[in-house]
Design an enzyme around this catalytic site. Sequence first.
Site, PDB file in Angstrom:
ATOM      1  N   HIS A 221       0.800  -1.230   0.000  1.00  0.00           N
ATOM      2  CA  HIS A 221       0.000   0.000   0.000  1.00  0.00           C
ATOM      3  C   HIS A 221       0.830   1.277   0.000  1.00  0.00           C
ATOM      4  O   HIS A 221       0.279   2.368  -0.107  1.00  0.00           O
ATOM      5  CB  HIS A 221      -0.955   0.029   1.192  1.00  0.00           C
ATOM      6  CG  HIS A 221      -0.269   0.350   2.493  1.00  0.00           C
ATOM      7  ND1 HIS A 221       0.514  -0.559   3.155  1.00  0.00           N
ATOM      8  CD2 HIS A 221      -0.238   1.482   3.226  1.00  0.00           C
ATOM      9  CE1 HIS A 221       0.988  -0.001   4.264  1.00  0.00           C
ATOM     10  NE2 HIS A 221       0.549   1.237   4.327  1.00  0.00           N
TER      11      HIS A 221
HETATM   12  C1  UD1 Z   1      -2.322   5.561   6.032  1.00  0.00           C
HETATM   13  C2  UD1 Z   1      -1.009   5.998   6.681  1.00  0.00           C
HETATM   14  C3  UD1 Z   1       0.019   4.895   6.526  1.00  0.00           C
HETATM   15  C4  UD1 Z   1      -0.495   3.570   7.046  1.00  0.00           C
HETATM   16  C5  UD1 Z   1      -1.802   3.253   6.330  1.00  0.00           C
HETATM   17  C6  UD1 Z   1      -2.405   1.938   6.785  1.00  0.00           C
HETATM   18  C7  UD1 Z   1      -0.533   8.429   6.567  1.00  0.00           C
HETATM   19  C8  UD1 Z   1       0.322   9.434   5.947  1.00  0.00           C
HETATM   20  N1  UD1 Z   1      -0.464   7.180   6.039  1.00  0.00           N
HETATM   21  O1  UD1 Z   1      -2.088   5.441   4.642  1.00  0.00           O
HETATM   22  O2  UD1 Z   1       1.167   5.233   7.264  1.00  0.00           O
HETATM   23  O3  UD1 Z   1       0.453   2.562   6.808  1.00  0.00           O
HETATM   24  O4  UD1 Z   1      -2.727   4.317   6.596  1.00  0.00           O
HETATM   25  O5  UD1 Z   1      -3.469   1.587   5.987  1.00  0.00           O
HETATM   26  O6  UD1 Z   1      -1.224   8.719   7.501  1.00  0.00           O
HETATM   27  N2  UD1 Z   1      -9.559   4.842   1.934  1.00  0.00           N
HETATM   28  C9  UD1 Z   1     -10.707   4.086   1.924  1.00  0.00           C
HETATM   29  N3  UD1 Z   1     -11.265   3.782   3.122  1.00  0.00           N
HETATM   30  C10 UD1 Z   1     -10.738   4.183   4.300  1.00  0.00           C
HETATM   31  C11 UD1 Z   1      -9.574   4.968   4.287  1.00  0.00           C
HETATM   32  C12 UD1 Z   1      -8.987   5.279   3.098  1.00  0.00           C
HETATM   33  O7  UD1 Z   1     -11.209   3.705   0.885  1.00  0.00           O
HETATM   34  O8  UD1 Z   1     -11.318   3.850   5.350  1.00  0.00           O
HETATM   35  C13 UD1 Z   1      -8.909   5.161   0.634  1.00  0.00           C
HETATM   36  C14 UD1 Z   1      -9.174   6.563   0.171  1.00  0.00           C
HETATM   37  O9  UD1 Z   1      -9.355   6.527  -1.190  1.00  0.00           O
HETATM   38  C15 UD1 Z   1      -7.877   7.281   0.506  1.00  0.00           C
HETATM   39  C16 UD1 Z   1      -6.843   6.164   0.375  1.00  0.00           C
HETATM   40  O10 UD1 Z   1      -7.512   4.989   0.774  1.00  0.00           O
HETATM   41  O11 UD1 Z   1      -7.627   8.340  -0.349  1.00  0.00           O
HETATM   42  C17 UD1 Z   1      -5.635   6.371   1.236  1.00  0.00           C
HETATM   43  O12 UD1 Z   1      -6.017   6.595   2.593  1.00  0.00           O
HETATM   44  P1  UD1 Z   1      -5.144   7.564   3.563  1.00  0.00           P
HETATM   45  O13 UD1 Z   1      -5.688   7.558   4.925  1.00  0.00           O
HETATM   46  O14 UD1 Z   1      -4.912   8.860   2.892  1.00  0.00           O
HETATM   47  O15 UD1 Z   1      -3.722   6.888   3.593  1.00  0.00           O
HETATM   48  P2  UD1 Z   1      -3.280   5.375   3.590  1.00  0.00           P
HETATM   49  O16 UD1 Z   1      -2.666   5.107   2.264  1.00  0.00           O
HETATM   50  O17 UD1 Z   1      -4.349   4.452   4.077  1.00  0.00           O
END
Ligand code: UD1
Length: 384
Positions: A221
């Site tokens: 991821h």
């Molecule tokens: C975040 C953390 C990362 C951690 C990861 C675990 C930061 C900078 N990064 O990254 O360190 O390893 O979480 O998963 O804080 N999304 C969903 N559902 C959700 C949440 C997110 O669909 O419940 C999708 C959205 O499209 C979003 C993308 O996932 O844009 C990324 O989510 P985000 O919280 O921005 O960062 P992660 O890549 O999950």
Amino acid sequence: MGKIEAAAGPILCVVGARPNYMKMAPLIRAFGARSDLPPALLIHTGQHYDAFMNDQLFRDLQLPAPDVNLEVGSGSHAVQTAEIMKRFEPVVDTHQPSSVVVVGDVNSTIACGLVAVKKNIPLVHVEAGLRSFDRGMPEEVNRVLTDQIADLLYTTERTAHGNLHREGIADERIHFVGNLMIDSLLAHKPRAVKAAEILGRAGVAENDLAHWQRYGIVTLHRPSNVDQPETLAALVDTLVQASRRLPLVLPLHPRTRANLERFGLAGRLATGRILCLQPLGYLEMLGLMAEATIVLTDSGGIQEETTALGVPCLTLRENTERPITLEQGTNTLVGTNRISILRELDAVLATGGKRGRIPEYWDGSAAIRIAEHLAAWLERRVAH
Ligand code: UD1
């Protein structure tokens, strides 16, 4: 009523994203068990919000429902961090906490940390001092900045102390307590779901299970691995080749799933013996990891969990902020080059891989150590 209870507001415990939950669950429990600590309130920023990323993990880890949910959702780093800060500030104003506890390195960690220190509220950072020395990782920036502003820094491994020392952080702020992630792992391992059950639910027929005696788990991821089409395509090709050696289970993070679709790579992935799943619950992932032949990952926490489980792990990154998993555990850094990944995979399949040993204080009692130390620390502050 003791001095502390009379003088101090609650402890605000902040979670935002999936890897925070397994660290906060044992801590909330340990705080609740001490009468000399103020009550703990669980604040969820809402960075992760969907059923797969959030709800199932809360249930599995027996985390109480959050007292406050800021419901911030997804956004660019700037938008997400700023929104969390704006929404967390009134919570701090309302509760006048005795301290704010943040864990790990996600955007919620630095956002709530900044709000706390600007209001002169003591900030406690759990899992302090880990460094990948790669400022291109958003988490590295979050770690360095949170450690600079925290009043108390609890560490999971001794190398963290040296990192913090080099950054000018005073010794008396740093305390080695062990690893909360492993507290959760040891507490829940007896309840882990059996691999055969998960594979069955995912559609593997009973008479096919014999082909899954040995299997690998893959998680991907990191933006550096999944956000560029060429990088992700090369990894997909490597996984397809790897799956000719043993079948793979791939629980897909939403970011990775979206990018596979966007870059037109889903079909290519489907040519391998690769079972793509939704993100798994905690007890499912734990069960699947415990019985796996090998784990390939770019996660931080999984490097630690595989070390605790004694399962070989290949980390698909150029660096790790968790060097103890390489030195003492079962982890090997392989980067993202196809040849080195397949070479190390073959080595693990031939030899069984690194055996490793359990690092110091990864013993299930980190939360108790933190609660005990924090109680004494808060009491000293009130006394002064
Ligand atoms: C975040 C953390 C990362 C951690 C990861 C675990 C930061 C900078 N990064 O990254 O360190 O390893 O979480 O998963 O804080 N999304 C969903 N559902 C959700 C949440 C997110 O669909 O419940 C999708 C959205 O499209 C979003 C993308 O996932 O844009 C990324 O989510 P985000 O919280 O921005 O960062 P992660 O890549 O999950």
